[in-house]
Design a protein around this motif. Structure first.
Motif, PDB file in Angstrom:
ATOM      1  N   PHE A  93      47.014  18.959 109.914  1.00 13.40           N
ATOM      2  CA  PHE A  93      47.929  19.220 111.024  1.00 13.40           C
ATOM      3  C   PHE A  93      48.499  17.904 111.566  1.00 13.40           C
ATOM      4  O   PHE A  93      49.716  17.752 111.704  1.00 13.40           O
ATOM      5  N   ALA A  94      47.629  16.939 111.848  1.00 14.67           N
ATOM      6  CA  ALA A  94      48.078  15.659 112.410  1.00 14.67           C
ATOM      7  C   ALA A  94      48.968  14.892 111.425  1.00 14.67           C
ATOM      8  O   ALA A  94      49.980  14.305 111.828  1.00 14.67           O
ATOM      9  N   ASN A  95      48.616  14.901 110.155  1.00 10.00           N
ATOM     10  CA  ASN A  95      49.442  14.214 109.151  1.00 10.00           C
ATOM     11  C   ASN A  95      50.806  14.864 109.008  1.00 10.00           C
ATOM     12  O   ASN A  95      51.816  14.174 108.875  1.00 10.00           O
ATOM     13  N   MET A  96      50.847  16.191 109.040  1.00 10.40           N
ATOM     14  CA  MET A  96      52.130  16.896 108.959  1.00 10.40           C
ATOM     15  C   MET A  96      53.026  16.477 110.128  1.00 10.40           C
ATOM     16  O   MET A  96      54.197  16.143 109.929  1.00 10.40           O
ATOM     17  N   LEU A 110      55.755  19.493 102.458  1.00 10.33           N
ATOM     18  CA  LEU A 110      54.720  19.638 101.428  1.00 10.33           C
ATOM     19  C   LEU A 110      53.341  19.781 102.069  1.00 10.33           C
ATOM     20  O   LEU A 110      52.542  20.621 101.660  1.00 10.33           O
ATOM     21  N   ILE A 111      53.076  18.975 103.070  1.00 15.55           N
ATOM     22  CA  ILE A 111      51.793  19.058 103.775  1.00 15.55           C
ATOM     23  C   ILE A 111      51.665  20.410 104.471  1.00 15.55           C
ATOM     24  O   ILE A 111      50.589  21.011 104.482  1.00 15.55           O
ATOM     25  N   ALA A 112      52.750  20.906 105.027  1.00 17.26           N
ATOM     26  CA  ALA A 112      52.732  22.192 105.734  1.00 17.26           C
ATOM     27  C   ALA A 112      52.267  23.337 104.836  1.00 17.26           C
ATOM     28  O   ALA A 112      51.664  24.300 105.314  1.00 17.26           O
ATOM     29  N   TRP A 117      52.406  29.617 104.426  1.00 17.11           N
ATOM     30  CA  TRP A 117      53.063  29.992 103.166  1.00 17.11           C
ATOM     31  C   TRP A 117      54.303  29.133 102.964  1.00 17.11           C
ATOM     32  O   TRP A 117      54.994  28.772 103.919  1.00 17.11           O
ATOM     33  N   PRO A 118      54.618  28.776 101.717  1.00 15.60           N
ATOM     34  CA  PRO A 118      55.720  27.857 101.420  1.00 15.60           C
ATOM     35  C   PRO A 118      57.063  28.241 102.039  1.00 15.60           C
ATOM     36  O   PRO A 118      57.833  27.353 102.419  1.00 15.60           O
ATOM     37  N   HIS A 123      60.566  24.974 108.071  1.00 12.01           N
ATOM     38  CA  HIS A 123      60.739  25.232 109.506  1.00 12.01           C
ATOM     39  C   HIS A 123      59.579  24.624 110.298  1.00 12.01           C
ATOM     40  O   HIS A 123      59.776  24.053 111.374  1.00 12.01           O
ATOM     41  N   LEU A 124      58.375  24.725 109.751  1.00  7.76           N
ATOM     42  CA  LEU A 124      57.209  24.142 110.404  1.00  7.76           C
ATOM     43  C   LEU A 124      57.349  22.620 110.505  1.00  7.76           C
ATOM     44  O   LEU A 124      57.005  22.021 111.525  1.00  7.76           O
ATOM     45  N   ALA A 125      57.882  22.004 109.465  1.00  2.00           N
ATOM     46  CA  ALA A 125      58.098  20.551 109.486  1.00  2.00           C
ATOM     47  C   ALA A 125      59.102  20.164 110.567  1.00  2.00           C
ATOM     48  O   ALA A 125      58.909  19.163 111.272  1.00  2.00           O
ATOM     49  N   LEU A 126      60.157  20.938 110.728  1.00  2.00           N
ATOM     50  CA  LEU A 126      61.148  20.649 111.771  1.00  2.00           C
ATOM     51  C   LEU A 126      60.533  20.740 113.164  1.00  2.00           C
ATOM     52  O   LEU A 126      60.769  19.876 114.018  1.00  2.00           O
TER      53      LEU A 126
END
Length: 157
Positions: A93-96, A110-112, A117-118, A123-126
Protein backbone atom coordinates in the motif's frame (compact mmCIF):
# COMPACT_ATOMS: atom_id res chain seq x y z
CA UNK A 1 -6.26 -25.53 11.18
CA UNK A 2 -3.91 -23.29 9.20
CA UNK A 3 -4.77 -19.62 8.92
CA UNK A 4 -4.24 -17.74 5.69
CA UNK A 5 -2.00 -14.87 6.72
CA UNK A 6 -0.72 -13.77 3.33
CA UNK A 7 -0.01 -10.10 3.62
CA UNK A 8 0.80 -10.17 7.34
CA UNK A 9 4.52 -10.95 7.19
CA UNK A 10 6.59 -8.23 8.82
CA UNK A 11 8.83 -6.70 6.17
CA UNK A 12 10.08 -3.63 7.99
CA UNK A 13 9.63 -1.19 10.84
CA UNK A 14 7.79 2.13 10.90
CA UNK A 15 11.07 3.77 11.92
CA UNK A 16 12.67 2.63 8.64
CA UNK A 17 10.35 4.59 6.34
CA UNK A 18 9.81 8.30 5.83
CA UNK A 19 7.56 10.15 8.26
CA UNK A 20 4.80 10.55 5.68
CA UNK A 21 4.84 6.83 4.81
CA UNK A 22 4.62 5.95 8.50
CA UNK A 23 1.70 8.38 8.81
CA UNK A 24 0.02 6.78 5.79
CA UNK A 25 0.33 3.29 7.30
CA UNK A 26 -0.85 4.53 10.68
CA UNK A 27 -3.86 6.22 9.05
CA UNK A 28 -4.69 2.98 7.23
CA UNK A 29 -4.58 1.05 10.50
CA UNK A 30 -6.61 3.61 12.39
CA UNK A 31 -9.20 3.81 9.62
CA UNK A 32 -9.65 0.07 9.50
CA UNK A 33 -9.79 -0.08 13.31
CA UNK A 34 -13.23 1.54 13.37
CA UNK A 35 -14.99 4.78 14.36
CA UNK A 36 -12.55 5.81 17.10
CA UNK A 37 -9.60 5.40 14.77
CA UNK A 38 -11.43 7.17 11.96
CA UNK A 39 -12.00 10.12 14.31
CA UNK A 40 -8.24 10.29 14.95
CA UNK A 41 -7.57 10.30 11.21
CA UNK A 42 -10.14 13.08 10.72
CA UNK A 43 -8.54 15.08 13.54
CA UNK A 44 -5.16 14.80 11.82
CA UNK A 45 -6.52 16.12 8.54
CA UNK A 46 -8.56 18.88 10.21
CA UNK A 47 -5.58 19.98 12.31
CA UNK A 48 -3.20 20.06 9.36
CA UNK A 49 -5.50 21.48 6.68
CA UNK A 50 -8.41 23.13 8.49
CA UNK A 51 -12.03 21.98 8.35
CA UNK A 52 -12.78 22.54 4.66
CA UNK A 53 -9.51 21.42 3.09
CA UNK A 54 -9.16 18.65 5.68
CA UNK A 55 -12.53 17.26 4.64
CA UNK A 56 -11.46 17.24 0.97
CA UNK A 57 -8.18 15.48 1.79
CA UNK A 58 -9.94 12.96 4.03
CA UNK A 59 -12.47 12.23 1.28
CA UNK A 60 -9.61 11.28 -1.06
CA UNK A 61 -8.20 8.95 1.57
CA UNK A 62 -11.67 7.44 2.20
CA UNK A 63 -12.19 6.85 -1.53
CA UNK A 64 -8.82 5.12 -1.82
CA UNK A 65 -9.57 2.76 1.08
CA UNK A 66 -13.12 2.14 -0.15
CA UNK A 67 -11.86 1.27 -3.62
CA UNK A 68 -9.39 -1.22 -2.22
CA UNK A 69 -12.08 -2.73 0.02
CA UNK A 70 -14.52 -3.01 -2.89
CA UNK A 71 -12.16 -4.46 -5.49
CA UNK A 72 -9.55 -6.31 -3.45
CA UNK A 73 -8.13 -9.59 -4.67
CA UNK A 74 -8.19 -10.89 -1.09
CA UNK A 75 -8.71 -9.25 2.29
CA UNK A 76 -5.97 -6.79 3.14
CA UNK A 77 -4.06 -7.73 6.28
CA UNK A 78 -2.75 -5.09 8.63
CA UNK A 79 -0.87 -5.02 11.90
CA UNK A 80 -2.29 -3.51 15.08
CA UNK A 81 -2.48 0.25 15.36
CA UNK A 82 0.40 0.46 17.84
CA UNK A 83 2.63 -2.18 16.23
CA UNK A 84 6.09 -1.04 15.09
CA UNK A 85 6.22 -3.61 12.27
CA UNK A 86 5.12 -2.99 8.71
CA UNK A 87 3.21 -5.90 7.23
CA UNK A 88 3.68 -6.87 3.60
CA UNK A 89 0.22 -5.63 2.57
CA UNK A 90 0.91 -2.34 4.33
CA UNK A 91 4.24 -2.08 2.52
CA UNK A 92 2.55 -2.73 -0.82
CA UNK A 93 0.00 0.00 0.00
CA UNK A 94 2.71 2.50 1.01
CA UNK A 95 4.87 1.72 -2.03
CA UNK A 96 1.91 2.11 -4.38
CA UNK A 97 1.11 5.52 -2.88
CA UNK A 98 4.79 6.56 -2.92
CA UNK A 99 5.33 5.66 -6.58
CA UNK A 100 2.05 7.31 -7.58
CA UNK A 101 2.74 10.55 -5.72
CA UNK A 102 6.26 10.60 -7.19
CA UNK A 103 4.61 10.60 -10.62
CA UNK A 104 5.37 7.00 -11.61
CA UNK A 105 1.76 5.97 -12.28
CA UNK A 106 2.74 2.96 -14.39
CA UNK A 107 4.74 1.41 -11.54
CA UNK A 108 2.00 2.33 -9.06
CA UNK A 109 -0.58 0.61 -11.29
CA UNK A 110 1.52 -2.55 -11.38
CA UNK A 111 1.86 -2.50 -7.60
CA UNK A 112 -1.89 -1.90 -7.26
CA UNK A 113 -2.55 -5.26 -8.92
CA UNK A 114 -1.22 -6.88 -5.75
CA UNK A 115 -4.20 -5.38 -3.90
CA UNK A 116 -7.04 -5.07 -6.42
CA UNK A 117 -8.13 -6.67 -9.67
CA UNK A 118 -6.17 -5.35 -12.68
CA UNK A 119 -9.17 -3.55 -14.18
CA UNK A 120 -9.12 -1.14 -11.21
CA UNK A 121 -5.36 -0.71 -10.84
CA UNK A 122 -4.97 2.44 -12.93
CA UNK A 123 -7.77 4.27 -11.14
CA UNK A 124 -6.31 3.18 -7.80
CA UNK A 125 -2.92 4.58 -8.83
CA UNK A 126 -4.50 7.95 -9.69
CA UNK A 127 -6.23 8.12 -6.30
CA UNK A 128 -2.97 7.08 -4.66
CA UNK A 129 -1.15 10.02 -6.22
CA UNK A 130 -3.60 12.44 -4.62
CA UNK A 131 -3.47 10.72 -1.24
CA UNK A 132 0.32 10.61 -1.27
CA UNK A 133 0.57 14.31 -2.03
CA UNK A 134 -1.89 15.08 0.76
CA UNK A 135 -0.15 12.82 3.26
CA UNK A 136 3.21 14.42 2.53
CA UNK A 137 1.66 17.82 3.28
CA UNK A 138 0.00 16.41 6.40
CA UNK A 139 3.33 15.60 8.04
CA UNK A 140 5.26 18.71 7.04
CA UNK A 141 4.55 20.19 10.47
CA UNK A 142 3.91 18.81 13.91
CA UNK A 143 0.73 16.75 14.09
CA UNK A 144 -0.78 17.07 17.61
CA UNK A 145 -3.42 14.44 16.81
CA UNK A 146 -0.67 11.78 17.12
CA UNK A 147 0.73 12.98 20.46
CA UNK A 148 -1.25 10.35 22.38
CA UNK A 149 0.46 7.47 20.56
CA UNK A 150 3.67 7.14 22.55
CA UNK A 151 6.37 4.50 22.32
CA UNK A 152 5.17 3.00 25.60
CA UNK A 153 1.89 2.12 23.85
CA UNK A 154 3.58 0.44 20.93
CA UNK A 155 3.36 -3.34 20.92
CA UNK A 156 4.77 -5.94 18.59
CA UNK A 157 1.52 -7.15 17.05
Amino acid sequence: MERDIRGAAAVGQLTEVTAWEAELILNLRLWQDGPNGQTLVWNSYATAFGQKDGRAELLRFERLIAMIDTHMVRPMVRHGVACRCIGSDEAVFANMVRFASDGDLHEASLIATLLVWPAFAEHLALLSAEVGTGTRELVRGHNPARDGLTNSQITRH
